[in-house]
Write an enzyme that holds these catalytic residues in place. Structure first.
Site, PDB file in Angstrom:
ATOM      1  N   HIS A 156       0.819  -1.215   0.000  1.00 53.70           N
ATOM      2  CA  HIS A 156       0.000   0.000   0.000  1.00 53.70           C
ATOM      3  C   HIS A 156       0.851   1.263   0.000  1.00 53.70           C
ATOM      4  O   HIS A 156       0.382   2.325  -0.394  1.00 53.70           O
ATOM      5  CB  HIS A 156      -1.022  -0.004   1.148  1.00 53.70           C
ATOM      6  CG  HIS A 156      -0.486   0.248   2.515  1.00 53.70           C
ATOM      7  ND1 HIS A 156      -0.245  -0.755   3.434  1.00 53.70           N
ATOM      8  CD2 HIS A 156      -0.164   1.396   3.152  1.00 53.70           C
ATOM      9  CE1 HIS A 156       0.185  -0.232   4.569  1.00 53.70           C
ATOM     10  NE2 HIS A 156       0.242   1.072   4.412  1.00 53.70           N
ATOM     11  N   ASP A 167       1.206  -7.784   2.328  1.00 52.35           N
ATOM     12  CA  ASP A 167       1.324  -6.345   2.062  1.00 52.35           C
ATOM     13  C   ASP A 167       2.790  -5.931   1.896  1.00 52.35           C
ATOM     14  O   ASP A 167       3.403  -5.380   2.797  1.00 52.35           O
ATOM     15  CB  ASP A 167       0.672  -5.573   3.212  1.00 52.35           C
ATOM     16  CG  ASP A 167       0.379  -4.129   2.845  1.00 52.35           C
ATOM     17  OD1 ASP A 167       0.871  -3.661   1.808  1.00 52.35           O
ATOM     18  OD2 ASP A 167      -0.347  -3.468   3.600  1.00 52.35           O
ATOM     19  N   SER A 205       3.990   2.056   8.444  1.00 58.55           N
ATOM     20  CA  SER A 205       3.738   1.116   7.355  1.00 58.55           C
ATOM     21  C   SER A 205       5.046   0.826   6.627  1.00 58.55           C
ATOM     22  O   SER A 205       5.738   1.745   6.191  1.00 58.55           O
ATOM     23  CB  SER A 205       2.729   1.695   6.371  1.00 58.55           C
ATOM     24  OG  SER A 205       1.455   1.778   6.968  1.00 58.55           O
TER      25      SER A 205
END
Length: 713
Positions: A83, A218, A643
């Site tokens: 992402h 991810d 992240s």
């Protein structure tokens, strides 16, 4: 007795170490290092942060100003979340070459794809500059003080010594009670190396976002390129892969519950020290408003994205960004209520008041809590109006956001004249090509209609422009998107053609600009000045409150709020109990993907090859007892910006990468609870399995230093 005291000390340290915290890596020696070792860490603080030799911090850059990455080879290969690289993957995708759907792998370096505007920044060293920043501010008013601080920071950024290719970045900590300088190096030639299909990298994207158990792979891969001297440089075909001072060994030895974990990265924003009055407003007013406005936006966009592949590609990144915070805020409310955060804050405020009296600090700190109560009561409606304005004009309504930039253009002409106007106009036109390439007027018309309907009915009445009272949002949307030139790039360029006065006359005759201007004018006149005035008081009170906490609780575990600077957090792999009779284990497996799999579904589809590998149990060296580990959770205190952060074991080896938090634990931005706050990481073994067995990218596997249970590769 001595042995008993030692046991008690270790118990206290272990208990405290689960209470969260985002710690400055240059200040780990002492209490933090002792805590980390009590939890099982086998390396030293010097190995994490050093300015004299290679250390872990040299392998952890900030990725594209919004995420974190880790260097995993001596050829500049970096790993981050799917992402985090999503915009880049989207920008390289077309209907014919849909890398979002199919994934992308460079099997040789010349196939790696350049990403315009992408940057990766490393921290070289960290220094305290508090005295220098606060010089000359002691006797100033709050507004004057803030201005002087910014002037001092600007001067220091220019004058403090650094190499020509480096930057100075000064950030505030503890609400202005401390300032640190970060010397950084920023690389500008970053190339896409690999990304799994979205059905792996974003599996169960919206439904499973912010929840556990997760089954999302991810990750994505990029490479940093430098000039021949290994220094930052703009793109050139002569650039070479960057050789970092440090890259991570990767451990596939396996994980178990209660193993030590550490996460290093660039957490964006937390507000751990807000008073109870602020939390009450967030829970009952601000978050519900933002959730409602994003809810209608997402439903409108989703209705088009499910029917049209081109629109799905256009809106993929925007929709993801909107959905991410939308669901996070829902979990934040749930977690704050479940943990009784308001009650816990009130309890601390009572203890604080008692400590103030006990230490004789009434004159300095005695009115802080009552000042908070008064100011938050006064700002309530203004803060609500600001939330409406931000979400309607700046975040979700695309034509309204264009209108806001044109409004600024008009203001610039009125304050600075035609040359400034012309320069800004050129910048806008040059930048809007990319914006309009990802804009669909039919989609935004539906979003506009929904936003205006809520705005007209729920915006604080005393601030609402009169023309929006009892407005028919559907009719207004139809009129705006039929008549306005803001709906296409060519028409906007036409609208902006001519001298300044001509352009402004054309703008003010445009229905889309008129509506934007009316909303903005009302906000800037009726809301913004008073909001800023009260917020300035709150900011000053918060700074003094933070100073008091540091002074009155000298032995407390008081970490600075996140501010996108390099931090370390640590804890243990651990499950949790979200609700009565429900207990979550800390590991998920590929089995869960197959259990959730729905052929052809928007979120729950899975690639045939992945299913074939599962059916054959063809996991290579990455599987465990016939199962393929996928994600895991731990008690590390993370937030947005973490992240892509490396998840490390007790020896500092890479075991995964952070990508999310559990839903109830998203309130850790405001209040960390060790009972329900967990970060979610993709297991490095799953990453390697996808690269090796799914993508068959042996070229990438061969770059890595992989540690197995018996040997090193």
């Amino acid at each position: 007795m001595k042995f008993l005291r030692l046991l008690l000390l270790l118990f206290v340290i272990q208990t405290q170490a689960q209470q969260g915290g985002m710690w400055i890596p240059s200040l780990l020696k002492g209490m933090n290092e002792d805590e980390m070792k009590s939890l099982g860490m086998k390396i030293t603080a010097e190995q994490i942060y050093s300015i004299n030799k290679s250390s872990i911090k040299d392998g952890v850059p900030q990725f594209d100003s919004k995420c974190t990455a880790e260097v995993i080879s001596d050829k500049g290969l970096i790993l981050t979340n799917h992402h985090c690289g999503y915009d880049a993957i989207q920008n390289h995708s077309t209907v014919e070459h849909d890398y979002l759907t199919d994934g992308y792998w460079a099997y040789k370096m010349e196939d790696e794809l350049l990403n315009k505007g992408m940057i990766v920044s490393f921290v070289v060293r960290i220094e305290d500059v508090t005295t220098k920043v606060l010089d000359g501010t002691a006797s100033l008013t709050e507004a004057e003080k803030q201005k002087k601080i910014q002037e001092n920071i600007a001067t220091l950024n220019k004058t403090l010594p650094k190499e020509a290719w480096q930057d100075n970045v000064i950030k505030t900590f503890y609400y202005g009670n401390q300032y640190l300088r970060f010397v950084t190096e920023t690389f500008k030639d970053i190339r896409l190396v690999g990304a799994p299909p979205s059905s792996i990298g974003k599996f169960a994207d919206v439904t499973d976002n912010w929840v556990w158990p997760r089954h999302t792979g991810d990750f994505s891969l990029f490479r940093i390129y430098a000039d021949k001297d290994n220094r930052p440089a703009e793109y050139s075909p002569d650039n070479v892969p960057y050789k970092s001072k440090y890259f991570f060994p990767i451990s596939i030895k396996g994980l178990k519950e209660n193993d030590f974990t550490m996460v290093m990265g660039y957490p964006g924003t937390t507000q751990e020290y807000l008073p109870s009055f602020a939390i009450e407003q967030i829970v009952n007013n601000i978050d519900p408003t933002k959730i409602e406005l994003r809810d209608v936006t997402l439903k409108a966009q989703d209705g088009f994205m499910r029917k049209d592949k081109a629109i799905k590609i256009q809106y993929a990144a925007k929709n993801q960004t909107i959905a991410n915070a939308w669901k996070k805020w829902q979990g934040e409310i749930k977690g704050l209520k479940k943990s009784n955060a308001i009650g816990a804050k009130q309890k601390f405020e009572k203890e604080f008041q008692e400590k103030v009296i006990k230490t004789g600090k009434q004159a300095e700190y005695g009115t802080l809590i009552s000042d908070f109560e008064k100011n938050y009561a006064e700002i309530r409606d203004y803060a609500l109006a600001k939330a409406f304005y931000d979400e309607t004009v700046l975040k979700n309504g695309e034509i309204l956001s264009v209108g806001s930039k044109l409004y600024q253009l008009e203001q610039l002409y009125q304050t600075k004249g035609e040359q400034a106007f012309n320069d800004r106009r050129t910048t806008l036109v040059n930048g809007w090509g990319d914006f309009y390439a990802e804009f669909n007027p039919a989609v935004d018309q539906k979003v506009f209609e929904q936003l205006i309907d809520i705005y007209s009915k729920k915006y604080p009445k005393q601030f609402l422009p009169s023309s929006f009272e009892n407005v028919n949002a559907q009719n207004l949307a139809s009129e705006v998107f039929t008549k306005s030139k803001l709906v296409s790039f060519d028409k906007v360029k036409e609208l902006l053609t001519g001298d300044a006065k001509t352009v402004l006359e054309q703008l003010n005759n445009d229905k889309g600009f008129q509506i934007s201007k009316e909303i903005i004018d009302a906000y800037l006149k009726n809301v913004a000045p008073k909001y800023d005035e009260i917020n300035l008081k709150i900011t000053a009170t918060q700074r003094t409150y933070m100073k008091a906490i540091l002074e009155l609780f000298p032995k407390g575990r008081i970490f600075p709020d996140a501010n996108s600077t390099l931090r370390v957090t640590y804890g243990k792999i651990k499950g949790y109990k979200p609700n009565d009779a429900v207990i979550y284990e800390p590991f998920s497996y590929l089995d869960g993907v197959i259990e959730k799999y729905i052929p052809g579904d928007y979120e729950f589809d899975a690639p045939k090859k992945l299913i074939d590998l599962y059916n054959a149990k063809d996991y290579g060296v990455y599987g465990v007892k016939g199962r393929m580990p996928l994600d895991f959770i731990a008690t590390n205190h993370t937030t947005g910006g973490n992240s892509g952060s490396p998840a490390l074991d007790a020896n500092g080896n890479l075991i995964g990468l952070n990508f999310d938090r559990v839903w109830e634990g998203t309130m850790s931005d405001l209040y960390y609870s060790p009972d329900i706050c967990r970060n979610i990481m993709v297991d490095i073994r799953y990453v390697l399995f996808i690269i090796d067995k799914y993508a068959e990218a042996k070229n990438l596997i061969n770059e890595l230093k992989i540690i197995t249970s018996t040997n090193k590769k």
